[in-house]
Design a protein around this motif. Structure first.
Motif, PDB file in Angstrom:
ATOM      1  N   ALA A  31     -13.472 -52.396 -28.964  1.00  0.00           N
ATOM      2  CA  ALA A  31     -13.752 -52.921 -27.563  1.00  0.00           C
ATOM      3  C   ALA A  31     -14.363 -53.992 -27.148  1.00  0.00           C
ATOM      4  O   ALA A  31     -14.124 -54.720 -26.140  1.00  0.00           O
ATOM      5  N   GLY A  55     -16.721 -44.641 -18.630  1.00  0.00           N
ATOM      6  CA  GLY A  55     -16.217 -44.169 -20.061  1.00  0.00           C
ATOM      7  C   GLY A  55     -16.614 -45.100 -21.072  1.00  0.00           C
ATOM      8  O   GLY A  55     -16.375 -46.265 -22.262  1.00  0.00           O
ATOM      9  N   TRP A  57     -18.426 -44.462 -24.010  1.00  0.00           N
ATOM     10  CA  TRP A  57     -18.665 -43.974 -25.278  1.00  0.00           C
ATOM     11  C   TRP A  57     -17.689 -45.200 -26.011  1.00  0.00           C
ATOM     12  O   TRP A  57     -16.664 -44.811 -25.565  1.00  0.00           O
ATOM     13  N   PRO A  58     -17.592 -45.084 -27.083  1.00  0.00           N
ATOM     14  CA  PRO A  58     -19.594 -45.178 -27.922  1.00  0.00           C
ATOM     15  C   PRO A  58     -20.362 -45.876 -27.432  1.00  0.00           C
ATOM     16  O   PRO A  58     -21.348 -45.497 -28.280  1.00  0.00           O
ATOM     17  N   GLY A  59     -19.842 -46.778 -26.645  1.00  0.00           N
ATOM     18  CA  GLY A  59     -21.161 -47.826 -26.393  1.00  0.00           C
ATOM     19  C   GLY A  59     -21.104 -49.210 -26.887  1.00  0.00           C
ATOM     20  O   GLY A  59     -22.215 -49.878 -26.662  1.00  0.00           O
ATOM     21  N   SER A  60     -20.403 -49.337 -26.805  1.00  0.00           N
ATOM     22  CA  SER A  60     -20.299 -50.994 -27.604  1.00  0.00           C
ATOM     23  C   SER A  60     -19.916 -52.450 -25.984  1.00  0.00           C
ATOM     24  O   SER A  60     -20.833 -52.925 -26.139  1.00  0.00           O
ATOM     25  N   TRP A  61     -19.636 -51.626 -25.092  1.00  0.00           N
ATOM     26  CA  TRP A  61     -19.643 -52.244 -23.909  1.00  0.00           C
ATOM     27  C   TRP A  61     -21.175 -52.486 -23.269  1.00  0.00           C
ATOM     28  O   TRP A  61     -21.579 -53.659 -22.808  1.00  0.00           O
ATOM     29  N   ASP A  79     -19.788 -40.835 -19.466  1.00  0.00           N
ATOM     30  CA  ASP A  79     -19.115 -40.836 -20.483  1.00  0.00           C
ATOM     31  C   ASP A  79     -19.364 -39.305 -20.715  1.00  0.00           C
ATOM     32  O   ASP A  79     -20.041 -38.643 -20.724  1.00  0.00           O
ATOM     33  N   ILE A  80     -17.776 -38.377 -20.691  1.00  0.00           N
ATOM     34  CA  ILE A  80     -17.733 -37.055 -20.921  1.00  0.00           C
ATOM     35  C   ILE A  80     -18.144 -36.899 -21.993  1.00  0.00           C
ATOM     36  O   ILE A  80     -18.679 -35.641 -22.682  1.00  0.00           O
ATOM     37  N   GLY A  96     -20.935 -37.392 -17.785  1.00  0.00           N
ATOM     38  CA  GLY A  96     -20.067 -36.250 -16.916  1.00  0.00           C
ATOM     39  C   GLY A  96     -19.145 -36.931 -16.794  1.00  0.00           C
ATOM     40  O   GLY A  96     -18.580 -37.819 -17.424  1.00  0.00           O
ATOM     41  N   ASP A  97     -18.034 -36.477 -16.055  1.00  0.00           N
ATOM     42  CA  ASP A  97     -16.883 -36.310 -15.817  1.00  0.00           C
ATOM     43  C   ASP A  97     -17.141 -37.569 -13.923  1.00  0.00           C
ATOM     44  O   ASP A  97     -17.558 -37.236 -13.250  1.00  0.00           O
ATOM     45  N   VAL A  98     -16.124 -38.787 -14.357  1.00  0.00           N
ATOM     46  CA  VAL A  98     -16.044 -39.370 -13.210  1.00  0.00           C
ATOM     47  C   VAL A  98     -15.873 -38.705 -11.983  1.00  0.00           C
ATOM     48  O   VAL A  98     -15.906 -39.521 -11.081  1.00  0.00           O
ATOM     49  N   ASP A 119     -13.028 -49.209 -18.772  1.00  0.00           N
ATOM     50  CA  ASP A 119     -12.617 -48.702 -20.436  1.00  0.00           C
ATOM     51  C   ASP A 119     -11.576 -47.513 -19.924  1.00  0.00           C
ATOM     52  O   ASP A 119     -11.842 -47.231 -22.058  1.00  0.00           O
ATOM     53  N   MET A 120     -11.558 -46.668 -19.275  1.00  0.00           N
ATOM     54  CA  MET A 120     -11.791 -44.803 -19.479  1.00  0.00           C
ATOM     55  C   MET A 120     -10.573 -45.023 -19.654  1.00  0.00           C
ATOM     56  O   MET A 120      -9.320 -46.265 -19.326  1.00  0.00           O
ATOM     57  N   ALA A 121     -10.279 -44.291 -20.932  1.00  0.00           N
ATOM     58  CA  ALA A 121      -8.657 -44.023 -21.359  1.00  0.00           C
ATOM     59  C   ALA A 121      -8.285 -41.789 -21.614  1.00  0.00           C
ATOM     60  O   ALA A 121      -9.514 -41.923 -21.688  1.00  0.00           O
TER      61      ALA A 121
HETATM   62  C1  LIG Z   1     -11.712 -46.521 -25.236  1.00  0.00           C
HETATM   63  S1  LIG Z   1     -12.809 -44.989 -24.859  1.00  0.00           S
HETATM   64  C2  LIG Z   1     -14.472 -46.658 -24.474  1.00  0.00           C
HETATM   65  C3  LIG Z   1     -15.428 -47.376 -25.014  1.00  0.00           C
HETATM   66  C4  LIG Z   1     -16.146 -48.009 -24.801  1.00  0.00           C
HETATM   67  N1  LIG Z   1     -15.887 -49.221 -23.490  1.00  0.00           N
HETATM   68  C5  LIG Z   1     -17.180 -48.808 -25.803  1.00  0.00           C
HETATM   69  O1  LIG Z   1     -17.050 -50.189 -25.769  1.00  0.00           O
HETATM   70  O2  LIG Z   1     -17.465 -48.200 -26.178  1.00  0.00           O
HETATM   71  C6  LIG Z   1     -12.640 -44.456 -23.254  1.00  0.00           C
HETATM   72  C7  LIG Z   1     -13.866 -43.810 -23.158  1.00  0.00           C
HETATM   73  O3  LIG Z   1     -12.981 -43.262 -21.394  1.00  0.00           O
HETATM   74  C8  LIG Z   1     -13.997 -41.629 -21.452  1.00  0.00           C
HETATM   75  N2  LIG Z   1     -13.530 -40.911 -20.655  1.00  0.00           N
HETATM   76  C9  LIG Z   1     -12.492 -40.522 -20.248  1.00  0.00           C
HETATM   77  N3  LIG Z   1     -11.743 -39.656 -18.506  1.00  0.00           N
HETATM   78  C10 LIG Z   1     -13.239 -39.773 -18.500  1.00  0.00           C
HETATM   79  C11 LIG Z   1     -13.721 -38.675 -17.442  1.00  0.00           C
HETATM   80  N4  LIG Z   1     -12.432 -38.205 -17.093  1.00  0.00           N
HETATM   81  N5  LIG Z   1     -14.848 -39.188 -17.264  1.00  0.00           N
HETATM   82  C12 LIG Z   1     -15.935 -40.026 -18.014  1.00  0.00           C
HETATM   83  N6  LIG Z   1     -15.425 -40.343 -18.907  1.00  0.00           N
HETATM   84  C13 LIG Z   1     -13.727 -40.249 -19.272  1.00  0.00           C
HETATM   85  C14 LIG Z   1     -13.772 -41.051 -22.663  1.00  0.00           C
HETATM   86  O4  LIG Z   1     -14.147 -39.505 -23.295  1.00  0.00           O
HETATM   87  C15 LIG Z   1     -14.257 -42.267 -23.682  1.00  0.00           C
HETATM   88  O5  LIG Z   1     -14.810 -42.198 -24.354  1.00  0.00           O
END
Ligand SMILES: C[S@@+](CC[C@H](N)C(=O)[O-])C[C@H]1O[C@@H](n2cnc3c(N)ncnc32)[C@H](O)[C@@H]1O
Length: 215
Positions: A31, A55, A57-61, A79-80, A96-98, A119-121
């Protein structure tokens, strides 16, 4: 077929050029190249800008943001899932949850941000209508947090799966920012509904309204 946490089978990942490049360049995920494209196109980051990554995780952004803004500023990720990749100690990550995050609490704790990215999905089920709806809701929540934590003139970029409400989402960004644009990154897999909507320049009226709402 066994799937990795990023949705590709191990075999497919081994043949995915962006995945292999990210691995070679020590980024936590492919990403990173999407954020790089967004940054090149919309000039999101500069040295010293403070950034909130939703969002993360995993941390590349976060890894990319560190390279672009440097150390003398605030970088916060939420991130959760817990971020495990090694990051400089000044980067603050929270599990945490947004939907539970309080924008005014974040603003009081970290100050106003210059840039909010998301980048949340949702966890996809393959049922398109539901997946798109959950992605749109995450997008709207990211927009709400950005409007509640950015400084006047600050920037926002967030992912959404394109569906019927896409034009409405762009309008919602336009209502809060001087400029709103949608973007399809080259690093998005073909056939994906994934798009980014970018808002540049948070309107002063939005920042002012939240101050008066909070008394
Ligand atoms: C595509 S990944 C993000 C990749 C990240 N940008 C990177 O470069 O490493 C999407 C993330 O959105 C997080 N996510 C989804 N729903 C969420 C919520 N309600 N609160 C916080 N994070 C959430 C997921 O746990 C997931 O790790």
């Amino acid at each position: 077929m066994a799937r990795s946490s990023r949705g590709l089978s191990d075999k497919a990942q081994r043949h995915d050029p962006a995945y292999l490049r990210a691995k070679k360049e020590n980024y936590a995920g492919r990403a990173v190249y999407k954020l790089q494209e967004l940054d090149q196109k919309f000039r999101l980051f500069k040295r010293g800008r403070s950034v909130l990554d939703l969002g993360c995780w995993p941390g590349s952004w976060l890894q990319y943001v560190v390279e672009r803004v440097g150390e003398e500023t605030t970088i916060v990720g939420v991130d959760i899932k817990e971020v495990e990749v090694e990051l400089p100690s000044f980067v603050q990550t929270f599990v945490g949850d947004v939907y539970k995050l309080k924008p005014e609490g974040f603003r009081k704790r970290f100050g106003e941000f210059d840039v909010v990215i998301s980048d949340m999905a949702p966890n996809t089920t393959g049922e398109v209508v539901g997946d798109v709806f959950r992605s749109e809701e995450l997008f709207l929540r990211a927009l709400e947090i950005a409007s509640g934590t950015l400084r006047t003139g600050g920037h926002f970029a967030a992912k959404v799966f394109q569906g019927e409400r896409f034009p409405e989402l762009i309008e919602a960004v336009k209502a809060n920012f001087s400029e709103a644009k949608s973007f399809h990154t080259k690093n998005t897999r073909s056939g994906s509904r994934e798009r980014y909507i970018v808002g540049r320049g948070l309107r002063a009226s939005v920042a002012k309204a939240r101050v008066s709402d909070e008394g």
